[in-house]
Design an enzyme around this catalytic site. Sequence first.
Site, PDB file in Angstrom:
ATOM      1  N   SER A  73      -7.578  -9.045   3.312  1.00 57.45           N
ATOM      2  CA  SER A  73      -6.924 -10.006   2.437  1.00 57.45           C
ATOM      3  C   SER A  73      -6.586 -11.322   3.124  1.00 57.45           C
ATOM      4  CB  SER A  73      -5.656  -9.387   1.852  1.00 57.45           C
ATOM      5  OG  SER A  73      -4.751  -9.008   2.878  1.00 57.45           O
ATOM      6  N   LYS A 124     -11.600  -2.193  10.627  1.00 52.83           N
ATOM      7  CA  LYS A 124     -10.733  -3.079   9.862  1.00 52.83           C
ATOM      8  C   LYS A 124      -9.679  -3.684  10.782  1.00 52.83           C
ATOM      9  CE  LYS A 124      -7.426  -2.886   6.010  1.00 52.83           C
ATOM     10  NZ  LYS A 124      -6.684  -2.018   5.082  1.00 52.83           N
ATOM     11  N   LYS A 140      -8.666   1.133  12.623  1.00 48.42           N
ATOM     12  CA  LYS A 140      -7.816   0.254  11.807  1.00 48.42           C
ATOM     13  C   LYS A 140      -6.713  -0.284  12.712  1.00 48.42           C
ATOM     14  CE  LYS A 140      -4.865   0.194   7.694  1.00 48.42           C
ATOM     15  NZ  LYS A 140      -4.329   1.006   6.569  1.00 48.42           N
ATOM     16  N   CYS A 162       3.138   5.123   6.410  1.00 49.46           N
ATOM     17  CA  CYS A 162       1.923   5.811   5.963  1.00 49.46           C
ATOM     18  C   CYS A 162       1.985   7.325   6.102  1.00 49.46           C
ATOM     19  CB  CYS A 162       0.723   5.267   6.741  1.00 49.46           C
ATOM     20  SG  CYS A 162       0.486   3.494   6.524  1.00 49.46           S
ATOM     21  N   ARG A 208      -0.400  -6.435   1.440  1.00 48.93           N
ATOM     22  CA  ARG A 208       0.895  -5.759   1.341  1.00 48.93           C
ATOM     23  C   ARG A 208       1.727  -6.321   0.192  1.00 48.93           C
ATOM     24  NH1 ARG A 208       2.078  -4.781   7.842  1.00 48.93           N
ATOM     25  NH2 ARG A 208       0.401  -3.250   8.091  1.00 48.93           N
ATOM     26  N   ARG A 253       3.918  -0.685  12.060  1.00 49.93           N
ATOM     27  CA  ARG A 253       2.986   0.450  12.076  1.00 49.93           C
ATOM     28  C   ARG A 253       2.247   0.572  13.404  1.00 49.93           C
ATOM     29  NH1 ARG A 253       1.212  -1.021   5.943  1.00 49.93           N
ATOM     30  NH2 ARG A 253       3.023  -0.061   4.956  1.00 49.93           N
ATOM     31  N   CYS A 291      -3.803   6.879   1.342  1.00 50.45           N
ATOM     32  CA  CYS A 291      -2.695   6.575   2.234  1.00 50.45           C
ATOM     33  C   CYS A 291      -1.404   6.782   1.455  1.00 50.45           C
ATOM     34  CB  CYS A 291      -2.797   5.148   2.769  1.00 50.45           C
ATOM     35  SG  CYS A 291      -1.749   4.871   4.219  1.00 50.45           S
TER      36      CYS A 291
END
Length: 321
Positions: free
Chosen positions: A268, A242, A189, A123, A199, A211, A113
Amino acid sequence: MRRIRNNPILRAMTAENSLDVKDLIYPLFVIEGENIKQEIPSLPGVYHFSIDRLEEEIREIVKLKIPAVILFGVVNHKDSCGSGAYDDNGIIQQACRKIKEVTSDLVVITDLCMCEYTDHGHCGILDEHGMVDNDDTLNYLAKIAVSQAKAGSDVIAPSDMMDFRVAKIRSALDENGFKDIPIMSYAAKFASKYYGPFRDAAGSSPSFGDRKSYQMDFHNGDEALREIAQDLDEDADFIIVKPGLAYLDVLARAKDSFNTTFVTYNVSGEYAMILKAIECGILDESIIMENMIAMKRAGAKMIITYHAKWLAEKLQEGYHA
């Protein structure tokens, strides 16, 4: 039904799903500099490693029999085209070479990415209106893929969510002599708040906007199946869904719809929330295993998770997941 449940051995023998260390992929954050092993505040137990400190971590991962890592780079210099991502001496490329020097017993997956490398944090390449230009970005993704493959990446994992990127990357790899390197596509995603700690760790937050114009809308499920179908048509070898826990419905539907190998990313935010709940005494550590089995039950063959080292240790101790 309870006659079988009464006996713990029979429960284990009749379990429909289980977790094995071979199912785990461990994320690694590699940072520029020297003699750095620094815990990431928002991801307790996860560290930034400079290249010269990477060997000790790799040897521990191999000792735990974790079969694969996925690499993320953290860089000082960023620019509008993310040139650090396709630099043949970039941080990810250096990490690939270092890992291959240390061991041949580890599959190296490279996240592909541009957000960690662009000065705007998006991205891809921006057009004159500040929007990510899909087709222009594809050319850069192809360059990054080839550079990562040259450095020793075993699997290329594009996470940008541009349309037609898998076909472009596949063509570039094939044309440059890397026809045997598989593509693990982040096909579904979602634009999610669960990525917050990542991040912070990767320094990849967008400097403006969000995004949502290229990552998936979390309101949608049918759309994920169309994304997956497109990537499989373009010759993706693995499919990532994801985030993990909040999107198990998507994973289960995808597993029922497509005969391919599915990976889920236990991201995360999920990791950080679970650790905080354990720390506060709200939940027991066994919840980690329960979550992993939920992902397996939904259809994941492999799980990318920050819990991987803890899980590997427990499994070596004979913990039945």
